[in-house]
Scaffold this motif. Structure first.
Motif, short mmCIF file in Angstrom:
data_model
loop_
_atom_site.label_atom_id
_atom_site.label_comp_id
_atom_site.label_asym_id
_atom_site.label_seq_id
_atom_site.Cartn_x
_atom_site.Cartn_y
_atom_site.Cartn_z
N LYS A 177 -21.88 41.54 7.94
CA LYS A 177 -21.92 42.31 9.18
C LYS A 177 -21.02 41.65 10.21
O LYS A 177 -21.09 40.44 10.43
N GLU A 204 -19.95 41.73 14.26
CA GLU A 204 -20.43 42.17 15.56
C GLU A 204 -19.40 41.85 16.64
O GLU A 204 -18.61 40.92 16.51
N HIS A 208 -18.84 42.58 21.26
CA HIS A 208 -19.29 43.15 22.52
C HIS A 208 -18.11 43.83 23.20
O HIS A 208 -17.00 43.32 23.15
N GLU A 218 -15.00 52.50 17.09
CA GLU A 218 -15.75 53.61 16.47
C GLU A 218 -14.91 54.30 15.40
O GLU A 218 -15.43 54.66 14.34
N GLU A 221 -20.44 50.76 14.79
CA GLU A 221 -21.48 51.59 15.40
C GLU A 221 -22.09 50.85 16.58
O GLU A 221 -22.20 49.62 16.56
N ARG A 222 -22.50 51.61 17.57
CA ARG A 222 -23.17 51.02 18.72
C ARG A 222 -24.59 50.65 18.31
O ARG A 222 -25.33 51.49 17.81
N GLU A 223 -24.94 49.40 18.51
CA GLU A 223 -26.28 48.93 18.14
C GLU A 223 -27.15 48.62 19.33
O GLU A 223 -28.36 48.49 19.19
N GLY A 224 -26.56 48.46 20.48
CA GLY A 224 -27.38 48.12 21.63
C GLY A 224 -26.59 48.08 22.91
O GLY A 224 -25.35 48.12 22.91
N MET A 268 -21.70 46.24 19.27
CA MET A 268 -21.26 47.10 18.17
C MET A 268 -21.25 46.28 16.89
O MET A 268 -21.05 45.07 16.91
N ALA A 269 -21.45 46.98 15.77
CA ALA A 269 -21.48 46.29 14.48
C ALA A 269 -20.81 47.13 13.40
O ALA A 269 -20.78 48.36 13.48
N TYR A 270 -20.29 46.41 12.43
CA TYR A 270 -19.62 47.02 11.27
C TYR A 270 -20.24 46.42 10.02
O TYR A 270 -20.33 45.20 9.90
N ARG A 271 -20.67 47.27 9.10
CA ARG A 271 -21.23 46.80 7.83
C ARG A 271 -20.08 46.58 6.85
O ARG A 271 -19.32 47.50 6.55
#
Length: 169
Positions: free
Chosen positions: A118, A120, A122, A135, A140-143, A161-164
């Protein structure tokens, strides 16, 4: 032609200039607005990162001119060692040329090699160009982190934001 490569200690002056230029932009893209590390400290940082398996710095250059930087580091906590945090900056005149995307591709390749699942980052809520880039890449926006950073004496929000990272096939 744009080339992405690991940063070298000799890139320190160019990277400090890049950070200072981006930090002074009206868009308020970065946390720092007036100073970055000194060239000496940047060079020391780049040397340390080269010896560290859980971090990397990459640059994008065109004909020897450094246009962008991506820093990535694995979370040091044992329970989240599968996560890495990244930071990206691209020189104003070099934006919208695919350079950010090329560096994100490099981050994913590094993550796969390091066993990171993952990524992450900001982003300031007002940084629409960065939000669109991330995006469109698959972040994806996570928080939403209210007042998460202090910037020029004011508390500002950040979007997490995070990317798998998929396993290499």
């Amino acid at each position: 032609m744009i080339r992405v490569r690991p940063a070298e200690p000799t890139d320190a002056p160019a990277l400090v200039s890049l950070a200072e230029a981006v930090g002074r932009e009206e868009g308020r893209w970065m946390l720092t607005t007036d100073t970055w590390r000194s060239v000496r400290d940047e060079r020391r940082y780049l040397r340390a990162v080269r010896r560290h398996p859980d971090a990397a710095v990459f640059v994008a250059e065109d004909d020897g001119l450094v246009l962008a930087r991506l820093s990535i580091a694995r979370d040091p906590h044992p329970a989240s060692g599968h996560v890495a945090d990244l930071g990206l900056m691209v020189a104003g005149p070099a934006r919208r040329r695919g350079i950010g995307r090329a560096l994100l591709d490099q981050a994913v390749a590094w993550a796969r090699g390091a066993g990171v699942r993952k990524l992450e980052l900001h982003v300031f809520p007002w940084n629409e160009p960065a939000l669109q880039l991330y995006e469109s890449f698959g972040f994806e926006r996570e928080g939403y982190r209210s007042g998460h950073y202090e910037r020029d004496g004011e508390y500002v929000d950040a979007i997490l934001m995070a990317y798998r990272v998929e396993s290499a096939s």
